[in-house]
Design an enzyme around this catalytic site. Structure first.
Site, PDB file in Angstrom:
ATOM      1  N   LYS A 189       0.830  -1.217   0.000  1.00 22.57           N
ATOM      2  CA  LYS A 189       0.000   0.000   0.000  1.00 22.57           C
ATOM      3  C   LYS A 189       0.855   1.253   0.000  1.00 22.57           C
ATOM      4  CE  LYS A 189       0.638   1.098   4.528  1.00 22.57           C
ATOM      5  NZ  LYS A 189       0.792   2.361   5.249  1.00 22.57           N
TER       6      LYS A 189
ATOM      7  N   THR B 245      -4.094   5.249   3.294  1.00 22.08           N
ATOM      8  CA  THR B 245      -2.767   5.721   2.924  1.00 22.08           C
ATOM      9  C   THR B 245      -2.771   6.456   1.583  1.00 22.08           C
ATOM     10  OG1 THR B 245      -1.893   3.785   4.080  1.00 22.08           O
ATOM     11  CG2 THR B 245      -0.349   5.019   2.741  1.00 22.08           C
TER      12      THR B 245
ATOM     13  N   GLU C 171       8.535   5.160   3.044  1.00 23.68           N
ATOM     14  CA  GLU C 171       8.798   3.715   2.977  1.00 23.68           C
ATOM     15  C   GLU C 171       8.622   3.176   1.564  1.00 23.68           C
ATOM     16  OE1 GLU C 171       9.827   1.324   4.917  1.00 23.68           O
ATOM     17  OE2 GLU C 171       9.545   1.900   7.005  1.00 23.68           O
TER      18      GLU C 171
END
Length: 334
Positions: free
Chosen positions: A191, A248, A282
């Site tokens: 995600k 997200t 990330e």
């Protein structure tokens, strides 16, 4: 019953999860890398570097990992995915025997292509059933503010998952259990990459149709990889899959989405990193390891591949967008 819990990592999510546990009535110790941060948490009950304006409950905090881990019944690992191996190597001899290890990290390790639970079992030398993962639509700031949210605690040992569930349940945080660790971890890792793509689309001035398309097709490629690696397809329709993906991809609080938006507006990776306080999202790192994992298993992940090319091969987001639209036509479920 888990009563004494140590959280290793005082970033935004580690601090927010420590607050969740304390608000659930647990005795919590939070480890911070810097002593000044630990002192601020102990004395002022704030962590202004990561959660400005949030008042924390009473927490013990320390920069000494030995003190933090002494007597812990569960240890929450709240460090970034690509630094988990090095950190856990330094901590492993301090871990109490038989302690439940809980991972908050969402990523696939570069080089080894291992999920976070696999890194933990390898470095700590513990069985799969001793490691739980927490995933779901868990934007740290909203949770720290006490806004209602749900999550999934996944563990091969269901009873251990239930123990973590009970330890973290409070008036605003509702955890569910699952035994599909593979699916929950891959949902959480992928995600971040899809959120990068949604941010880039926003930076290019594209609208809701594009966002919905990226979220849906991103979920499809995540599920393809997950099923290939043994995950339950239903996991990707749940909180650790669709739930985490929507939060997200759509929230300005998401570092991955906002980082992608800067790239979509024409900023370089270095410029976007400087604008976010030197932190790299990330998804920027995970897009490479996830792409390599997909290639290893023969899984087609075009959005992930596109994000890798933008982030690491200097390809223009407009070019990869056109390429995604120009891919060969096929049935939706093929």
């Amino acid at each position: 019953m888990i009563e004494r819990i140590t959280v290793l990592g005082a970033g935004s999510w580690g601090t927010a999860f420590a607050k969740v546990l304390a608000d659930a009535g647990r005795e919590v110790t939070l480890w911070a890398r810097r002593e000044e941060v630990a002192e601020e948490i102990r004395t002022a009950r704030t962590n202004e570097s990561y959660l400005p304006g949030v008042t924390l409950p009473t927490l013990d905090a320390t920069a000494d990992p030995a003190r933090a881990l002494d007597g812990a019944q569960a240890v929450v690992l709240a460090v970034p995915s690509q630094s988990l191996r090095a950190n856990l190597t330094a901590w492993r001899d301090l871990l109490p025997a038989g302690v439940t290890l809980v991972s908050l990290a969402k990523g696939v390790e570069l080089g080894t292509l291992k999920r976070m639970s696999e890194v933990i079992t390898e470095i700590a030398g513990v069985p799969d059933g001793q490691v739980a993962v927490v995933s779901g639509p868990n934007l740290a700031r909203e949770i720290a503010q006490g806004q209602p949210a749900a999550a999934v605690v996944a563990c091969a040992d269901h009873e251990r998952a239930v123990a973590v569930q009970r330890a973290s349940f409070n008036s605003y945080f509702r955890p569910y259990t699952n035994t599909d660790v593979v699916g929950c971890e891959l949902g959480g890792a992928c995600k971040n990459v899809i959120a990068l793509s949604c941010g880039m689309a926003a930076g290019l001035g594209l609208g809701a149709n594009t966002m919905a398309t990226l979220i849906t097709r991103g979920l499809a490629e995540t599920a393809r990889l997950g099923v290939k690696l043994g995950a339950d397809p239903l996991t990707f329709a749940g909180l650790a899959g669709l739930g985490d993906l929507v939060a997200t991809c759509s929230s300005p609080l998401s570092r991955n989405r906002t980082f992608g938006e800067r790239l979509g507006r024409g900023e370089t990776l270095k410029q976007a990193q400087e604008a976010t306080g030197g932190q790299v999202a990330e998804g920027v790192k995970s897009c490479s390891s996830i792409r390599a994992l997909a290639d290893l298993h023969g899984v087609d992940m075009p959005i992930t591949d596109a994000m890798h090319r933008v982030c690491h091969e200097d390809v223009d987001p407009r070019k990869v967008g056109a390429e995604l639209l120009g891919r060969s036509q096929k049935h939706e479920w093929s």
